[in-house]
Design an enzyme around this catalytic site. Structure first.
Site, short mmCIF file in Angstrom:
data_model
loop_
_atom_site.label_atom_id
_atom_site.label_comp_id
_atom_site.label_asym_id
_atom_site.label_seq_id
_atom_site.Cartn_x
_atom_site.Cartn_y
_atom_site.Cartn_z
N LYS A 160 0.85 -1.20 0.00
CA LYS A 160 0.00 0.00 0.00
C LYS A 160 0.88 1.24 0.00
O LYS A 160 1.75 1.41 0.87
CB LYS A 160 -0.90 0.02 1.24
CG LYS A 160 -2.06 -0.97 1.14
CD LYS A 160 -2.91 -0.93 2.39
CE LYS A 160 -3.80 0.29 2.45
NZ LYS A 160 -4.57 0.31 3.74
O1 G3P Z 1 -8.09 1.34 4.97
C1 G3P Z 1 -8.32 2.73 5.25
C2 G3P Z 1 -9.16 2.85 6.41
O2 G3P Z 1 -8.54 2.16 7.49
C3 G3P Z 1 -9.56 4.21 6.84
O3 G3P Z 1 -10.70 3.98 7.57
O4 G3P Z 1 -12.36 4.21 9.33
O5 G3P Z 1 -10.06 5.20 9.64
O6 G3P Z 1 -11.68 6.19 8.00
P1 G3P Z 1 -11.22 4.97 8.70
#
Ligand code: G3P
Length: 224
Positions: free
Chosen positions: A85
């Site tokens: 990533k």
């Molecule tokens: O994979 C990206 C993700 O972890 C971001 O998610 O819930 O932190 O916005 P969030």
């Protein structure tokens, strides 16, 4: 649709992998930090549970050279069906084609706009990861962004797939599925919410009560 889990919680991964059609696991530095353990130990534990399903692990380096060295280290230490990533920073864009030239699989991450996704796709990445709920949080219409990215890749005949990330509810999952998004990565709580419904539970209980009322307790078909 490919369902991935966005977590480094090995017990949750184990539970979900046993039940649902899990295509893999995604992590990022925030998710790894929540585990408060050695980085490689966490990734190796996840690899042990999911076998050769996809594991997406993020680089920490911020220059092109550091990103490539991080990716090579991940490849050596974790290996298998690994996706590197890379956030879509300037240095990230620079590193993406170089990683592809070295034969690695790449997921462009931290995407907020269709333009970022299209640039990354033209750099040859395998997946692009738009952050749906974070886009919604700034009134950016996350589902529309995902829809535009899916359409752009189709219009331009690009093989890159869309791995939507950052979900807070099942409606967002339903909406991006309908938009033709090929993969989603969700927290364990979302996959349980997708699977369960109180009326399903009630229906199953009713089947049992109706059966027991006539035939008595504790029967399975193979016992009849
Ligand atoms: O994979 C990206 C993700 O972890 C971001 O998610 O819930 O932190 O916005 P969030």
């Amino acid at each position: 649709m490919l369902y991935l889990l966005d977590t480094a919680d090995v017990r949750e991964i184990e539970k979900v992998a046993e039940i649902f059609p899990l295509a893999g696991v995604t992590t990022n530095p925030t998710i790894i930090a929540q585990g408060k353990r050695n980085f490689f130990a966490i990734l190796k534990d996840i690899r042990g549970i999911i076998g050769d399903r996809m594991l997406h692990a993020q680089v920490l380096g911020e220059t092109c050279d550091d990103i490539i060295r991080d990716a090579e280290t991940l490849q050596e230490q974790i290996g298998g069906n690994l996706y590197i990533k890379v956030p879509v920073s300037t240095e990230g864009y620079k590193a993406m084609p170089k990683l592809k030239q070295r034969g690695m699989k790449v997921t462009a991450t931290a995407i907020y706009t269709p333009g970022q996704a299209l640039l990354a796709a033209n750099s040859g990445v395998d997946f692009t990861a738009p952050y749906l709920n974070r886009i919604d949080n700034i009134s950016g219409m996350g589902v529309t962004v995902v829809q535009m990215i899916v359409d752009l890749f189709r219009v331009h005949n690009l093989p890159t797939r869309v791995l939507a990330a950052s979900f807070k509810n099942v409606q967002q999952v339903n909406d991006v599925s309908l938009a033709g998004c090929q993969a989603i990565t969700i927290g364990p709580e979302i996959i349980w919410r997708l699977a369960e419904h109180p009326l399903t539970t009630m229906s199953i209980e009713q089947f049992r009560r109706d059966w027991v009322g006539v035939y008595g307790e504790g029967k399975c078909i193979y016992n009849l």
